[in-house]
Write an enzyme that holds these catalytic residues in place. Structure first.
Site, PDB file in Angstrom:
ATOM      1  N   TYR A 175      -6.286  14.591   8.891  1.00  0.00           N
ATOM      2  CA  TYR A 175      -5.130  14.709   9.811  1.00  0.00           C
ATOM      3  C   TYR A 175      -3.911  13.895   9.355  1.00  0.00           C
ATOM      4  O   TYR A 175      -3.991  13.147   8.418  1.00  0.00           O
ATOM      5  CB  TYR A 175      -5.509  14.479  11.264  1.00  0.00           C
ATOM      6  N   GLU A 176      -2.823  14.154  10.051  1.00  0.00           N
ATOM      7  CA  GLU A 176      -1.517  13.577   9.667  1.00  0.00           C
ATOM      8  C   GLU A 176      -1.154  14.013   8.241  1.00  0.00           C
ATOM      9  O   GLU A 176      -0.534  13.273   7.480  1.00  0.00           O
ATOM     10  CB  GLU A 176      -1.573  12.055   9.795  1.00  0.00           C
ATOM     11  N   GLY A 177      -1.528  15.268   7.910  1.00  0.00           N
ATOM     12  CA  GLY A 177      -1.309  15.801   6.560  1.00  0.00           C
ATOM     13  C   GLY A 177      -2.522  15.534   5.699  1.00  0.00           C
ATOM     14  O   GLY A 177      -2.818  14.368   5.418  1.00  0.00           O
ATOM     15  N   GLN A 188      -0.537  14.918   1.093  1.00  0.00           N
ATOM     16  CA  GLN A 188       0.039  13.609   0.736  1.00  0.00           C
ATOM     17  C   GLN A 188       0.396  13.579  -0.753  1.00  0.00           C
ATOM     18  O   GLN A 188       1.450  13.073  -1.146  1.00  0.00           O
ATOM     19  CB  GLN A 188      -0.953  12.473   1.026  1.00  0.00           C
TER      20      GLN A 188
END
Lengths: 592, 592
Positions: free
Chosen positions: B434-436, B441
């Site tokens: 999550y969060e990319g 990233q």
């Protein structure tokens, strides 16, 4: 729900084209012609896809339950077990004298991959039975064989292996379970065993437990351990079932994965047991099964990677997100399939290039076992004995890694249970632990196998690699893409072995601190060798012009990835090994 | 059940000795003297150990339940939430103008490590609130700030971030949720959002959803996305709660881990929303939160490694199995503790040498955020912007790996749920996604951050490494054990960056196919730098003679392990990168 496709084409490629089973000079292999193996793989694949795969998530969600001493397996497991029995799959490679089909072990392994990929927890019930069958077959008396083997081969009865106790895991010298001689030549078995896979369940009429225990008065440590048959129900002279024996399931473990398999606490309360082989020689009896059992766990490791990869690839071809940096590939859609993105493809190639070589490696190991058993070839036995910890340790570490990579391909969907990917991760995780943790495999490899007979087996392995390179280095493409990287990796392995000889002499910790890296370094060289062999076959297939060109090209591209992107790990493993024990051992135990 | 010990001594070491917060020329840092940070860490550690850790397994086993639209959190979560509120922990670094304590973000991060180690799923409720707070604080109107911030800082209200939709994950241009203008300046929000952490629960009086949606008539793709505040209950002029808004939880996801956190499907059925900032500029508003949120996920990754390591070390010191190869260490016992075995110690050192440098790296990142925010230092902002995907991607990949290694230390016990280790593995797994995802990233790092301003930030990083090496290379021991390996690793990173410039020019896929390895290569250099800095401090401490000698020696030994055994990975990453896109992209998409 995840899907599963039986990789029969890939299995045939390894069996027929790469290992050349039909032409191998091993008794029984002449039966393994292409048509025959294709037919068996097809049939097993059908079972895996239609019967076993649909029960995989069911087994995970329902798990096993224990009520009043009775363990119930998940819905559908009983029917599936009967289907497997009726198909004769449980005795595929078992001794025909006791009702088995007598096929080579390699066929069992090839079929096993599919059964494991589709439902690992279910397949363990018959896997454990097979292990117990082997122990009795190798070490039991004629009477014991006649009593137990036919029904175990048929699947009417199942089997278990009881080693672990609360205070005793890797260090079997700590076993406390007692076996007291009683009238009539049997023993009274008393003690507690834990983590007994398939220790109690509702799939078979009887369960034949093989139990390590200590006869009072024997030597301390591992030299005082004996192996016993302890049936759940006593067996009458006519083979019918008698009284319930004093062995019960005291509890089921709640585990991270393989929920469909019952992991039992077993209580032996003066149960009647029968000695197998000689007293105090139980460990040796267990050891003869170990190569096979550990190769079986290696199969489990990469097989979970196979099914995980299949689902990751399907997702990547289907999921639309973002655009190809070199230009839209799906211009009429809202976005391109994510397989266009280089990093997604890197991830998939990492998975694919591992599992295909892992399959070849495991089946090569199985072939060496056949050669050693069926021809008595001591060199083959020594080689497979050396390779066994690598097959177990490397293929399970990397198999688990593959399931994690596959889960990653799915992004958030991979974390949601519905996709099934996270089950593959949880199930694969145990393979790094049981049948000896991978750290113990590394110890077995470096501390025991490597130096046996003055390092004869590892030298034979190096010769084998050298010979292959020499025999093929006239081919420029093969040389550049496969042989040169293999040579470099093999050199790293030799340097590591040499370091162990020199630095290990001064301090054995120098070798032991590098054992885990050595196992991985060795694993990479083995898979590099497998890719070189597969590439040669694929090139020949392409040149021949009458095969499936896309299939052969795919093999070459996948192999090139392995050589370029996975094999360079050998340099890092070597650097770690050569740093010796100091960085590993410098910190005081209290400082952890 | 697993245990947790607050690593306050290690956190103090990083904050005070390594980063020197008390002397840093950053507004607000003067408050962070050793006594003050010690007191806060002590207090937070106590909460983590006594209140949060005991609820971690409870949250995993019970999970969240949805009934008639109401989500219930696990037993004990409500009380713990109130305890955290009353302690003022939720507003530690929040703006004093709205009731926050105005402390630097670095303190929030240090305290956050302990809250996450002890109970990651629980900590996410306040973590999401903090993210929503930041978005409103940075982009909201004065009225919006006055209405929402005080109660969010207090924890009376919580917050969420709503980005993902079924067809739209990484590629936010695919968002379909509509926001139609209605009378009074507000919008009618209609659509479905998925995977919304803390989307509905029973911990707070109101939930403030931040929702990305599309105003009809705006540009296609990401340029037409706007950000809205959608409160669960409408807020009256006097701040009291009004009508229920048309936003409901349509379901909870069944997940691999973080069961204690409710992951919701959210239905917006003409809900009233309020635009934050400018129309169609929603993505920019989300981006300003991202550095902080991603560093937060990096914290999660290594923090799970911290608690997993603690339990692995405790097990290894306690479990008796086998004998030290150099002679029994526990001759009166039945066996030695397994920590005597080199391979067990290798495993533990791998974990320990990672988490301690990861802590320093994450807190250095937090310090750069403080510097950029509190002094407007553009260089600090550029550097932390470059490092953010590394902190997120590397610390979560390696944090997850650490939990797996720790689980391995326990052997079979690690696979059994009771030990708690397998929960750390399952919980840590989400941080890579999550969060990319970490692949995203890597794309952010190589495709966006690396080349920004002509590569100014990465050049500044190289300067920083070079300057540190140069300033300290008079110290022979430091040079040999730390600076030389760091120099070699940094050279690999430079070579990789150079390869991207040259080969990426020809074909951007050459850079993208190496992005993941670049992220890891970069991560290793960063942790190598952290170890070099920590080693310098530890050497000085030892030389000073008035500190805790055992503590400083431990740091040096642990750091030496990292340099000798982890840092050599940079060579493999470089080799992979330099093999370019060909091996990655050669296989046709259909062949997967």
């Amino acid at each position: 729900m995840p899907s599963y496709t039986a990789p029969t084409r890939d299995l045939q490629f390894v069996l027929q084209d790469v290992l050349g089973v039909a032409e191998a000079d091993i008794p029984g292999y002449a039966d393994l012609d292409a048509q025959m193996t294709a037919a068996i793989l097809e049939e097993a694949g059908k079972l895996a896809v239609e019967i076993l795969a649909p029960l995989n998530a069911v087994g995970d969600v329902e798990g096993c339950t224990l009520e009043n001493g009775v363990v119930r397996t998940p819905s559908g497991f009983r029917d599936a077990y009967q289907t497997m029995r009726q198909g004769g799959w449980m005795g595929l490679d078992a001794d025909p004298e006791y009702g088995g089909q007598g096929m080579p072990y390699i066929l069992n392994a090839a079929v096993g991959e599919m059964f494991i990929s589709s439902n690992m927890a279910f397949n363990m019930y018959q896997g454990l039975t097979h292990g117990a069958y082997s122990a009795i077959h190798t070490h039991g008396s004629d009477g014991q064989k006649a009593t137990y083997l036919p029904k175990m081969i048929d699947g009417e009865w199942s089997g278990t292996m009881n080693l672990t106790e609360p205070q005793c895991g890797t260090d079997l010298g700590l076993i406390r379970t007692r076996a007291e001689p009683q009238d009539g030549g049997s023993y009274r078995i008393t003690g507690q065993k834990i983590w007994i896979s398939a220790g109690e369940h509702d799939l078979s009429e009887n369960i034949i437990h093989l139990v390590l225990a200590r006869i009072p008065g024997g030597p301390d440590g591992v030299k005082g351990i004996s192996l016993f048959i302890v049936p759940k129900f006593m067996v009458n002279g006519d083979g019918s079932l008698g009284d319930r024996n004093a062995v019960t399931c005291g509890g089921l473990e709640s585990k991270m994965g393989i929920h469909g398999n019952a992991t039992c606490v077993m209580h032996y309360d003066g149960a009647t047991g029968f000695l197998i082989g000689e007293a105090h020689k139980g460990l040796r009896a267990m050891f003869t099964m170990m190569n096979e059992a550990r190769i079986g766990v290696g199969l489990q490791g990469y097989s979970q990677g196979v099914v995980a990869y299949q689902n990751a690839a399907a997702f990547a071809k289907d999921r639309l997100q973002g655009r190809d940096v070199t230009g839209a590939k799906n211009p009429d859609g809202p976005a391109d399939p994510i397989i266009v993105h280089p990093d997604v493809r890197r991830n998939l190639m990492h998975q694919k290039s591992f599992i295909e070589a892992a399959r070849a490696f495991a089946l090569w190991g199985a072939m060496l076992i056949d050669r050693s058993r069926r021809t008595g070839d001591a060199d083959a036995e020594a080689l497979v004995s050396l390779l066994t910890p690598v097959i177990k340790g490397f293929l399970t570490d990397k198999g688990f890694e593959t399931t994690v990579l596959a889960q990653q391909t799915l992004g958030g969907s991979g974390f949601v249970r519905e996709s099934g990917l996270e089950q593959f991760v949880r199930d694969a995780r145990i393979t790094m632990i049981y049948e000896g943790t991978n750290g113990v495999q590394a110890l077995d490899l470096v501390g025991r196998k490597l130096g046996q007979d003055g390092g004869k087996a590892i030298r034979a392995f190096f010769e084998l690699v050298k010979d292959f390179i020499k025999a093929n280095d006239g081919d420029e493409t093969l040389k550049r893409d496969f042989l040169d990287p293999l040579k470099a990796a093999s050199k790293d392995l030799q340097a590591a072995a040499m370091y162990f000889v020199q630095a290990g002499m001064k301090n054995p910790q120098n070798a032991l601190a590098g054992s885990y890296d050595f196992l991985h370094l060795f694993g990479h060289v083995c898979l590099g060798l497998m890719w070189a062999r597969m590439a040669k076959v694929a090139q020949a297939g392409l040149a021949g012009g009458n095969g499936d060109a896309a299939f052969f090209k795919g093999k070459l591209a996948t192999g090139r990835y392995y050589m370029a992107r996975q094999l360079p790990m050998t340099a890092t493993h070597l650097a770690r090994i050569q740093s010796g024990a100091e960085p590993v051992m410098a910190l005081e135990a209290e400082a952890f």
